[in-house]
Design a protein around this motif. Structure first.
Motif, PDB file in Angstrom:
ATOM      1  N   GLN A 262      30.943  36.854  31.263  1.00 24.91           N
ATOM      2  CA  GLN A 262      30.607  37.246  32.628  1.00 24.91           C
ATOM      3  C   GLN A 262      29.168  36.897  32.985  1.00 24.91           C
ATOM      4  O   GLN A 262      28.893  36.392  34.070  1.00 24.91           O
ATOM      5  N   VAL A 263      28.246  37.154  32.068  1.00 24.78           N
ATOM      6  CA  VAL A 263      26.849  36.875  32.378  1.00 24.78           C
ATOM      7  C   VAL A 263      26.578  35.370  32.461  1.00 24.78           C
ATOM      8  O   VAL A 263      25.681  34.914  33.165  1.00 24.78           O
ATOM      9  N   LEU A 264      27.404  34.575  31.752  1.00 28.24           N
ATOM     10  CA  LEU A 264      27.263  33.116  31.790  1.00 28.24           C
ATOM     11  C   LEU A 264      28.162  32.477  32.858  1.00 28.24           C
ATOM     12  O   LEU A 264      28.085  31.255  33.069  1.00 28.24           O
ATOM     13  N   HIS A 265      29.009  33.320  33.484  1.00 25.54           N
ATOM     14  CA  HIS A 265      29.971  32.822  34.487  1.00 25.54           C
ATOM     15  C   HIS A 265      30.890  31.758  33.889  1.00 25.54           C
ATOM     16  O   HIS A 265      31.108  30.691  34.458  1.00 25.54           O
ATOM     17  N   ARG A 266      31.426  32.093  32.711  1.00 26.83           N
ATOM     18  CA  ARG A 266      32.317  31.179  32.012  1.00 26.83           C
ATOM     19  C   ARG A 266      33.579  31.930  31.566  1.00 26.83           C
ATOM     20  O   ARG A 266      33.520  33.123  31.266  1.00 26.83           O
ATOM     21  N   PRO A 267      34.705  31.250  31.501  1.00 26.10           N
ATOM     22  CA  PRO A 267      35.923  31.889  30.981  1.00 26.10           C
ATOM     23  C   PRO A 267      35.807  32.133  29.480  1.00 26.10           C
ATOM     24  O   PRO A 267      35.029  31.476  28.785  1.00 26.10           O
ATOM     25  N   THR A 268      36.604  33.084  28.986  1.00 24.62           N
ATOM     26  CA  THR A 268      36.591  33.398  27.545  1.00 24.62           C
ATOM     27  C   THR A 268      38.033  33.510  27.053  1.00 24.62           C
ATOM     28  O   THR A 268      38.481  34.574  26.625  1.00 24.62           O
ATOM     29  N   VAL A 269      38.749  32.398  27.123  1.00 24.59           N
ATOM     30  CA  VAL A 269      40.188  32.415  26.832  1.00 24.59           C
ATOM     31  C   VAL A 269      40.544  31.742  25.512  1.00 24.59           C
ATOM     32  O   VAL A 269      41.697  31.793  25.088  1.00 24.59           O
ATOM     33  N   PHE A 270      39.567  31.121  24.862  1.00 27.42           N
ATOM     34  CA  PHE A 270      39.864  30.381  23.636  1.00 27.42           C
ATOM     35  C   PHE A 270      39.746  31.300  22.423  1.00 27.42           C
ATOM     36  O   PHE A 270      38.708  31.396  21.789  1.00 27.42           O
ATOM     37  N   LYS A 271      40.836  31.961  22.114  1.00 32.04           N
ATOM     38  CA  LYS A 271      40.868  32.894  20.996  1.00 32.04           C
ATOM     39  C   LYS A 271      40.857  32.131  19.671  1.00 32.04           C
ATOM     40  O   LYS A 271      41.526  31.117  19.523  1.00 32.04           O
ATOM     41  N   MET A 272      40.067  32.640  18.715  1.00 30.65           N
ATOM     42  CA  MET A 272      39.984  32.035  17.391  1.00 30.65           C
ATOM     43  C   MET A 272      40.836  32.858  16.424  1.00 30.65           C
ATOM     44  O   MET A 272      40.483  33.983  16.085  1.00 30.65           O
ATOM     45  N   PRO A 273      41.979  32.337  15.966  1.00 27.90           N
ATOM     46  CA  PRO A 273      42.859  33.108  15.083  1.00 27.90           C
ATOM     47  C   PRO A 273      42.211  33.404  13.734  1.00 27.90           C
ATOM     48  O   PRO A 273      41.326  32.668  13.276  1.00 27.90           O
ATOM     49  N   GLU A 274      42.674  34.470  13.104  1.00 20.24           N
ATOM     50  CA  GLU A 274      42.148  34.849  11.801  1.00 20.24           C
ATOM     51  C   GLU A 274      42.315  33.728  10.781  1.00 20.24           C
ATOM     52  O   GLU A 274      41.416  33.466   9.970  1.00 20.24           O
ATOM     53  N   LYS A 275      43.459  33.048  10.789  1.00 21.16           N
ATOM     54  CA  LYS A 275      43.687  31.971   9.819  1.00 21.16           C
ATOM     55  C   LYS A 275      42.658  30.864   9.959  1.00 21.16           C
ATOM     56  O   LYS A 275      42.196  30.302   8.961  1.00 21.16           O
TER      57      LYS A 275
END
Length: 301
Positions: free
Chosen positions: A240-253
């Motif tokens: 939010q503070v960078l005005h960027r999406p955060t949708v790229f989840k990094m899986p545990e594996k």
């Protein structure tokens, strides 16, 4: 005061020394005297061995030295380096303090919230927690603290800093995260539910200064903001503070493949609160993660 600082050229030590040398005499222990003199513009005395320091003339020692714990995969060799870089210098300091006729009145020594090991996400951890999870981070911090606490005496008080994730635009975890987040490639790690205990660099430094000033305080202190957040909330706030999406989840594996055992630091966490710091009367500058990110990334820009 006459103060010795180890780890002075690191993220916390650098900011701390810039406060200290305006009012105190500061000596720093460093492997690279020329670099340290340039970094601090010759406003501190640089030594490359404790043999050049008279502990009878010191008022305080601030011990922040140590190999970064999350810079490399945890091979057996790297684990030894992480441990030895903390234990060896702390042993030397404790020995010098014990041998002094008029030892420094204060030793402030580093540790980390990793002392508690991984903890359930719904459990709030303060300094009274006596059920740490037995893993590398706990074993490291336990040994480190035990050595430092040996300096406690009628003449010398010891303060242990169980530090959380230090947020600064100049280094540490946040600086490593920023490139991906600025390109819109940031996202939660593993489940995103793991708790992150963080602290703004300004509060980190001012708590050390506060402990240095208040000589009635000693023992174990959690040095974290009063409001730990989940990895998911941390990620959202940064996006939010960078005005960027955060949708790229990094899986545990994927984290396991990239970092091996060190991925435990990212996959698991603990919700730590600074009960003793708050009770002592310290007032946090940044208790909210959104305010912390705004301070570091928006106002700075």
């Amino acid at each position: 005061m006459n103060i010795l600082v180890t780890g002075a050229t690191g993220l916390i030590g650098d900011q701390l020394c810039r406060f200290l040398y305006n009012k105190h005499q500061v000596s720093v222990l460093t492997r690279n005297i020329v670099k340290a003199q340039q970094q601090f513009r010759s406003r501190v005395t640089c030594v490359d061995t404790l043999g050049h320091v008279d502990f009878n003339n010191l008022d305080a020692v601030i011990n922040l030295a140590g190999e970064p714990i999350a810079d490399k995969r945890w091979s057996a060799k790297q684990k030894r380096a992480i441990c030895e870089s903390r234990l060896d210098i702390t042993e030397q300091l404790v020995t010098k303090i014990a041998a002094a006729q008029t030892p420094p009145h204060t030793l402030i020594s580093g540790s980390a919230v990793g002392f508690y090991g991984r903890q359930p996400n719904d459990v709030v951890i303060d300094e009274t927690c006596h059920r740490p999870y037995q893993e590398f981070s706990h074993q490291l911090c336990k040994q480190w603290e035990d050595v430092a606490l040996r300096a406690q005496s009628e003449q010398t008080r010891v303060c242990i800093l169980r530090t959380g994730i230090v947020l600064s635009q100049h280094g540490g975890a946040l600086k490593k995260m920023l490139p991906a987040f600025k390109f819109g490639l940031g996202g939660p790690l593993a489940s995103g539910e793991q708790m992150m205990s963080w602290i703004h660099i300004d509060d980190m430094v001012h708590i050390i200064l506060y402990l240095l000033k208040h000589q009635e305080l000693s023992g174990i202190f959690n040095v974290t903001a009063p409001s730990p957040v989940s990895n998911l909330d941390f990620t959202k706030a940064l996006g939010q503070v960078l005005h960027r999406p955060t949708v790229f989840k990094m899986p545990e594996k994927a984290l396991r493949l990239m970092f091996g055992e060190m991925a435990d630091l990212l996959i698991y966490g603990q919700a730590v609160i600074p009960k003793r710091v708050l009770k002592s009367g310290y007032h946090f500058r940044f208790s909210d993660i959104n305010d912390a990110f705004t301070s570091l990334l928006v106002r700075d820009r």
